[in-house]
Scaffold this active site. Structure first.
Site, PDB file in Angstrom:
ATOM      1  CE  LYS A  95      32.871  -1.439  28.815  1.00  0.00           C
ATOM      2  NZ  LYS A  95      32.507  -1.359  30.220  1.00  0.00           N
TER       3      LYS A  95
ATOM      4  CB  SER B 283      22.423  -3.060  24.045  1.00  0.00           C
ATOM      5  OG  SER B 283      22.721  -4.418  24.097  1.00  0.00           O
ATOM      6  CG  LEU B 284      28.102  -3.671  25.124  1.00  0.00           C
ATOM      7  CD1 LEU B 284      28.852  -4.692  25.978  1.00  0.00           C
ATOM      8  CD2 LEU B 284      29.025  -2.505  24.782  1.00  0.00           C
TER       9      LEU B 284
ATOM     10  CE  LYS C  92      27.702  -8.932  26.384  1.00  0.00           C
ATOM     11  NZ  LYS C  92      26.585  -9.344  27.193  1.00  0.00           N
TER      12      LYS C  92
ATOM     13  CB  CYS D  45      24.566 -58.094  41.827  1.00  0.00           C
ATOM     14  SG  CYS D  45      23.957 -57.225  43.271  1.00  0.00           S
TER      15      CYS D  45
ATOM     16  CB  CYS E 205      21.809 -53.974  42.832  1.00  0.00           C
ATOM     17  SG  CYS E 205      23.371 -53.723  41.972  1.00  0.00           S
TER      18      CYS E 205
ATOM     19  CD  GLU F  48      25.070  -7.431  33.295  1.00  0.00           C
ATOM     20  OE1 GLU F  48      25.064  -6.200  33.059  1.00  0.00           O
ATOM     21  OE2 GLU F  48      24.570  -8.269  32.537  1.00  0.00           O
TER      22      GLU F  48
HETATM   23  S1  IVH Z   1      29.331  -1.717  28.975  1.00  0.00           S
HETATM   24  C1  IVH Z   1      27.424   1.813  27.005  1.00  0.00           C
HETATM   25  N1  IVH Z   1      30.636  -3.582  30.251  1.00  0.00           N
HETATM   26  O1  IVH Z   1      26.188  -6.604  28.467  1.00  0.00           O
HETATM   27  C2  IVH Z   1      28.099   0.654  27.611  1.00  0.00           C
HETATM   28  N2  IVH Z   1      28.394  -4.020  29.631  1.00  0.00           N
HETATM   29  O2  IVH Z   1      25.059  -7.158  25.825  1.00  0.00           O
HETATM   30  C3  IVH Z   1      27.227  -0.499  27.761  1.00  0.00           C
HETATM   31  N3  IVH Z   1      27.571  -6.213  30.339  1.00  0.00           N
HETATM   32  O3  IVH Z   1      23.946  -3.949  28.433  1.00  0.00           O
HETATM   33  C4  IVH Z   1      27.644  -1.580  28.609  1.00  0.00           C
HETATM   34  N4  IVH Z   1      29.403  -6.861  31.327  1.00  0.00           N
HETATM   35  O4  IVH Z   1      24.222  -5.357  30.632  1.00  0.00           O
HETATM   36  C5  IVH Z   1      29.476  -3.226  29.673  1.00  0.00           C
HETATM   37  N5  IVH Z   1      31.901  -5.151  31.391  1.00  0.00           N
HETATM   38  C6  IVH Z   1      30.752  -4.778  30.839  1.00  0.00           C
HETATM   39  C7  IVH Z   1      29.626  -5.638  30.834  1.00  0.00           C
HETATM   40  C8  IVH Z   1      28.470  -5.215  30.208  1.00  0.00           C
HETATM   41  C9  IVH Z   1      28.161  -7.189  31.035  1.00  0.00           C
HETATM   42  C10 IVH Z   1      26.188  -6.289  29.832  1.00  0.00           C
HETATM   43  C11 IVH Z   1      25.413  -5.010  29.983  1.00  0.00           C
HETATM   44  C12 IVH Z   1      25.117  -4.612  28.565  1.00  0.00           C
HETATM   45  C13 IVH Z   1      25.087  -5.961  27.892  1.00  0.00           C
HETATM   46  C14 IVH Z   1      25.192  -5.887  26.387  1.00  0.00           C
END
Ligand code: IVH
Length: 692
Positions: free
Chosen positions: A287, A83-84, A116, A408, A405, A171
């Protein structure tokens, strides 16, 4: 976002239970009583409590887990799907970047900034370039096999352009158009509409044996086993070359940035573009671009340390539908409007939202007291998407539709989707007269709402034409109408009689004929009689009209024919039409015409300081332009030889940006369009400014 601290272990346990339930819904069918912002805030409060009380951490706490620990699957991933981590402001993003720099002992060589995408993460395995298997993210270690759904996912090709072994990661989502189409299909099959594009995508990916097909879109943002030593931005290009869809095809394309300042700027740009993107985003992902930096930073169990999500406030919120109001428009359309428990969406408090029409309310099965999904993006008027049926308590009541209406009391014509008062415009005689007398139409000073009510209630005026038959004696019979007011009003009406055809036409409030379309129609036909006689084909010949608009307008003209005849007989709208931007042939012909005022010649000939320019005005005007309405600004542009338009596009060549200019300015900057302040613009068109 308001952050509430958890003050006791009981409150902490309740918060964990609520977050677990919401995460389960979010990652399965996506329908949760908690909005995205509220979920994020809850998890942050849980994390803060756990930091302070590390020995009380509950095993099912969502912190530190992919997908909040909500879902599992049975097919192991080749490498974990992480995830992020999230940041919620520019400051938090700067802190995160500084932390990464400290860890690396140097600034990353470059960054990649990308949207995202608000959908579901999937992994798509290809062997020899052929798609073999598609998996959901699941708990990050193992996912669910959803290969059956791949056929309906655009951008996820069955065969790549090269016979490579690779696992695409990205995605899957419903674009805005796909979401709307999906709900049309669902309603036609008497299935409840999706409340949110993400829940629609989640449900569609997991569904089997549906009697209908719903298309989705895939965006790749990573890959396993592909050019691992290359920069991320270069790998994205390679993914696109292999035939996968990436965000590179969109306005929010991934961009390599050299510094944190550039990163922040790109984040702002993508955020500003958000409401115009054809799909939902819930943030911007930053990133470290270079492979060496990524390797050196490494990953935790839940998220990589080389990337972060800068979250944006949610555009969807859940709130309660308190009531439905029925407003009657100028043309007699009776439109429902939702009254909501106030909810803040992206910084704006929303209390009302569109409900389209009565049939739509029925199709969506809305009830008073329902928890509903409300959507607001940028400037778009908020709208009610659908009810959360699972959240019903039994206290909900049906929405009562009006039987007569609401304005009116006469009957309602319910034969079309949009309901209408049978009296059409006459129902709204007062509103129609106030509109006709407005500054951009006939500009009748002294004829505001109070006076219009008086005139209609006394029976002296039923429609616009009646204004032009008013006599001194009639007006003197009205209350609070002395000699001076009467003389002034009659003089103002006399001036209105001499206004040009385009203004008289605009004053009628015909659907689809605003100020600039009225100018074009008037310039095209030249007289009220010619407009009245026009059929759909002739109308479709007007610049920017199109066959559908022309068809609607013919209907309106038939209805208005007696009024148009009376106006013509009373000499209203016989003056020369105000200039409109020329089309080439007319421009050449008109250039030599006699008797045209100097400003008209500039416009007709396409000469003048704005010759060849397509101009958009945004924000509030100041200095010499402060007093001009938008319509007058457009007239000024056309007098100076330019073409006025209301939205910024690739064709726009000049933007006049006043104070509080918002998304139009951002778009113009993005398209590198010339931008002038009101003062600079006033100087440019000085000779065409109206006399003060
Ligand atoms: S990179 C190890 N890039 O957001 C890298 N994720 O909240 C992990 N997501 O799990 C993901 N757009 O499902 C990446 N441009 C993007 C993204 C993205 C959407 C989603 C993805 C991730 C989640 C985390």
């Amino acid at each position: 976002m308001t952050e509430t601290a958890l003050r006791s272990s009981g409150a902490y346990a309740d918060a964990v239970a609520a977050a677990v339930q919401a995460a389960a819904a979010y990652y399965t069918d996506g329908v949760t009583p908690l909005g995205d912002d509220e979920y994020d805030a809850l998890v942050r409060a849980i994390a803060a409590y756990e930091d302070a009380h590390p020995d009380e951490v509950l095993p099912d706490s969502p912190t530190g887990k992919v997908a909040g620990g909500a879902v599992v699957g049975d097919v192991p991933h080749s490498v974990p799907m992480l995830s992020l981590d999230n940041v919620f402001s520019a400051e938090e993003l700067a802190d995160w970047a500084a932390g990464l720099e400290r860890r690396l002992g140097r600034a990353p060589a470059g960054w990649c900034v990308e949207p995202k995408l608000d959908g579901l993460a999937v992994a798509a395995r290809y062997r020899g370039g052929k798609l073999e298997r598609v998996l959901t993210r699941g708990d990050g270690l193992a996912g669910e096999d959803i290969s059956h759904a791949a056929e309906a996912v655009l951008g996820l090709p069955a065969v790549l352009t090269e016979p490579v072994d690779v696992e695409l990661r990205g995605e899957v989502l419903l674009t805005t158009a796909q979401f709307e189409e999906a709900n049309r299909i669902r309603l036609a099959h008497e299935a409840p509409p999706f409340v949110h594009p993400r829940s629609g995508a989640a449900g569609t990916l997991r569904a089997k044996d549906r009697p209908y097909r719903i298309e989705l879109t895939f965006f790749a943002y990573d890959a396993v086993g592909l050019d691992e030593e290359s920069a991320h931005s270069a790998r994205l290009e390679r993914l696109a070359a292999l035939g996968a869809n990436t965000a590179a095809s969109t306005a929010a394309a991934p961009l390599r940035c050299g510094s944190v300042e550039e990163v922040q700027q790109r984040v702002e740009e993508i955020a500003a573009l958000r409401s115009r993107l054809p799909f939902g985003i819930d943030g911007v992902v930053i990133k470290a671009d270079d492979a060496g930096d990524r390797r050196a930073a490494g990953s935790g169990s839940r998220a990589p340390r080389w990337a972060v999500a800068r979250k944006l406030a949610a555009e969807h919120k859940v709130t309660r539908l308190l009531g439905v109001e029925w407003a009657v428009g100028r043309t007699g359309i009776i439109a429902p409007r939702a009254v909501l428990e106030p909810v803040v969406i992206d910084g704006v408090t929303v209390t009302y939202a569109t409900l389209h029409n009565p049939a739509d309310i029925t199709r969506r099965g809305l009830m008073l007291g329902d928890q509903v999904f409300v959507y607001r993006a940028g400037d778009v008027i908020p709208r009610v998407e659908a009810p959360l049926v699972e959240q019903r308590t039994g206290e909900e009541r049906p929405i009562v539709f009006p039987e007569v209406c609401p304005r009116c009391g006469d009957a309602i014509d319910a034969s079309e989707q949009r309901w209408r008062c049978v009296r059409s415009r006459n129902c709204q005689a007062v509103a129609s007269i106030v509109y006709a007398a407005g500054r951009d139409q006939l500009d009748i000073e002294g004829l505001g709402a109070t006076r219009a009510v008086q005139l209609v209630e006394s029976g002296l005026v039923n429609d616009i034409a009646d204004l032009f038959t008013l006599t001194r004696d009639q007006l003197m019979t009205l209350e609070r109408m002395g000699e001076t007011s009467t003389v002034n009003l009659l003089a103002a009406i006399e001036t209105a009689r001499t206004r040009p055809l385009n203004r008289a036409l605009c004053a009628l409030g015909i659907r689809g004929t605003g100020r600039s379309m009225s100018r074009r129609i008037a310039a095209h036909f030249g007289s009220m009689a010619a407009i009245r006689a026009a059929d759909a084909e002739a109308l479709a010949g007007v610049d920017g009209m199109g066959p559908e608009k022309a068809r609607v307008m013919v209907g309106e003209l038939v209805e208005l024919a007696p009024l148009l005849d009376r106006l013509a007989a009373l000499g209203v709208g016989t003056a020369v039409t105000e200039p409109t931007a020329p089309r080439p042939v007319e421009a050449a012909e008109a250039a030599g015409a006699d008797g045209a005022a100097p400003a008209d010649v500039a416009a007709a000939a396409g000469t003048g300081p704005l010759s060849g320019e397509a101009v958009v005005v945004t924000g509030s005007m100041t200095g010499p332009l402060a007093a001009l309405s938008r319509n007058e600004m457009n007239e000024l542009i056309e007098r100076a030889g330019g073409k006025a338009s209301s939205s910024v596009s690739k064709r726009t060549t000049l933007l006049v940006a006043g104070e509080k200019a918002g998304s139009k300015r951002a778009k113009a900057e993005e398209l590198a369009i010339r931008i002038l302040t009101p003062d600079e613009f006033a100087a440019l068109v000085a000779e065409h400014l109206p006399a003060a």
